[in-house]
Enzyme design. Sequence first.
Site, PDB file in Angstrom:
ATOM      1  N   TYR A  54      55.729  21.050  14.711  1.00  0.00           N
ATOM      2  CA  TYR A  54      56.108  22.451  14.575  1.00  0.00           C
ATOM      3  C   TYR A  54      55.398  23.334  15.602  1.00  0.00           C
ATOM      4  O   TYR A  54      54.158  23.348  15.675  1.00  0.00           O
ATOM      5  CB  TYR A  54      55.821  22.960  13.169  1.00  0.00           C
ATOM      6  CG  TYR A  54      56.764  22.431  12.108  1.00  0.00           C
ATOM      7  CD1 TYR A  54      57.937  21.753  12.439  1.00  0.00           C
ATOM      8  CD2 TYR A  54      56.500  22.608  10.755  1.00  0.00           C
ATOM      9  CE1 TYR A  54      58.801  21.269  11.465  1.00  0.00           C
ATOM     10  CE2 TYR A  54      57.360  22.126   9.767  1.00  0.00           C
ATOM     11  CZ  TYR A  54      58.500  21.457  10.139  1.00  0.00           C
ATOM     12  OH  TYR A  54      59.354  20.973   9.168  1.00  0.00           O
ATOM     13  N   LEU A  72      67.500  28.182   2.148  1.00  0.00           N
ATOM     14  CA  LEU A  72      68.134  29.502   2.204  1.00  0.00           C
ATOM     15  C   LEU A  72      69.364  29.523   3.105  1.00  0.00           C
ATOM     16  O   LEU A  72      69.942  30.585   3.346  1.00  0.00           O
ATOM     17  CB  LEU A  72      67.123  30.547   2.682  1.00  0.00           C
ATOM     18  CG  LEU A  72      66.023  30.907   1.665  1.00  0.00           C
ATOM     19  CD1 LEU A  72      64.892  31.664   2.348  1.00  0.00           C
ATOM     20  CD2 LEU A  72      66.591  31.712   0.512  1.00  0.00           C
ATOM     21  N   ALA A  73      69.738  28.350   3.622  1.00  0.00           N
ATOM     22  CA  ALA A  73      70.910  28.236   4.500  1.00  0.00           C
ATOM     23  C   ALA A  73      70.817  29.202   5.677  1.00  0.00           C
ATOM     24  O   ALA A  73      71.804  29.824   6.075  1.00  0.00           O
ATOM     25  CB  ALA A  73      72.201  28.464   3.714  1.00  0.00           C
ATOM     26  N   GLY A 133      69.690  32.096   5.914  1.00  0.00           N
ATOM     27  CA  GLY A 133      70.020  33.474   5.585  1.00  0.00           C
ATOM     28  C   GLY A 133      71.502  33.758   5.476  1.00  0.00           C
ATOM     29  O   GLY A 133      71.923  34.920   5.429  1.00  0.00           O
TER      30      GLY A 133
END
Length: 326
Positions: free
Chosen positions: A62, A235-236, A238
């Site tokens: 990350y 959350l896909a 947003g």
Amino acid sequence: MLKALPLHDHGLKASNLILGCMGFGGGWNRNPIGIEHIKQAHEAVEAALESGINMFDHADIYAFGKAETVFGQVLKEKPALRENIIIQSKLGIRFADEEIGVPTRYDFSKSYMLESVDGILSRLGIDYLDTLLLHRPDALMNAREVGEVFHQLKESGKVRYFGVSNMSAGQIRLLQRYCDEKLVVNQLEISLKKIGWLETGVHVNQLAARDNVFPEGTLEYCQLENIQLQAWGSLAQGLYSGRNLENESDAVKKTASLVHQLAEEKQTSKEAIVLAWLMRHPAAIQPIIGTIDPSRIQACAEAEQVKLSRDEWYTLYVSSRGVSLP
């Protein structure tokens, strides 16, 4: 209020939600870490803790390692925090090396795994990880060798618990055959948009099953073996909580409208509705929220107070799939 999670049975008193830390460290670039990135991380961690979130998800890749480094700085400045949180990280993805012409690949070899864990611990500035996951399936995985590495990491005190990410029931079963330690997590992309995990069950004995790539039996296997299902992309991105929908399908637009309507009716956030939908499933899914915005972290935490009826749950599901159930 904590609901019963498989992780609790394994001795990890984790929160219902996890804060994903991919956004820490200034993003996917090689720019140096600045004071503003550390401040941002402090604010995100504080917002998570105030919202009852005590588990934090990392990966060695990350922000090219900067996410763990920044989180480590937070721990350095607040050392008492370590024993009150659960830290999870992942390994196994290696970026392309253009100088020698090697592409992005996966690596579960003994030497690379041991080196990766030492790197993770060094960047975080800690002595042990609570959970370590294999990030994506390595086509050249030697399950016996992975089991030996897990045993060595456990014996050395560097890792308490182990799990996987993006793996099928068959892959987990193979690994478990050679692992002394119980695999306690499977982290998968599942959300109100990414519904293959549900469609696999619905499409049994249906022609539509041929187009679904979610591995059949994985959801059931994880429940049977008390493996914690964690949802990345929960959350896909947003999609139903504020993102521009101009170029999206009618199904997406309709579902976003339903989410908005339910949020108003229940006097909560749209994020809370999207996450509560996942958490309503009996598999005790633990969503990972990938935001560093304190206000959005708090909005997500409202999901724990949301009760969706069976009819509300199915209304959202059918709206997302865009066609009636068979």
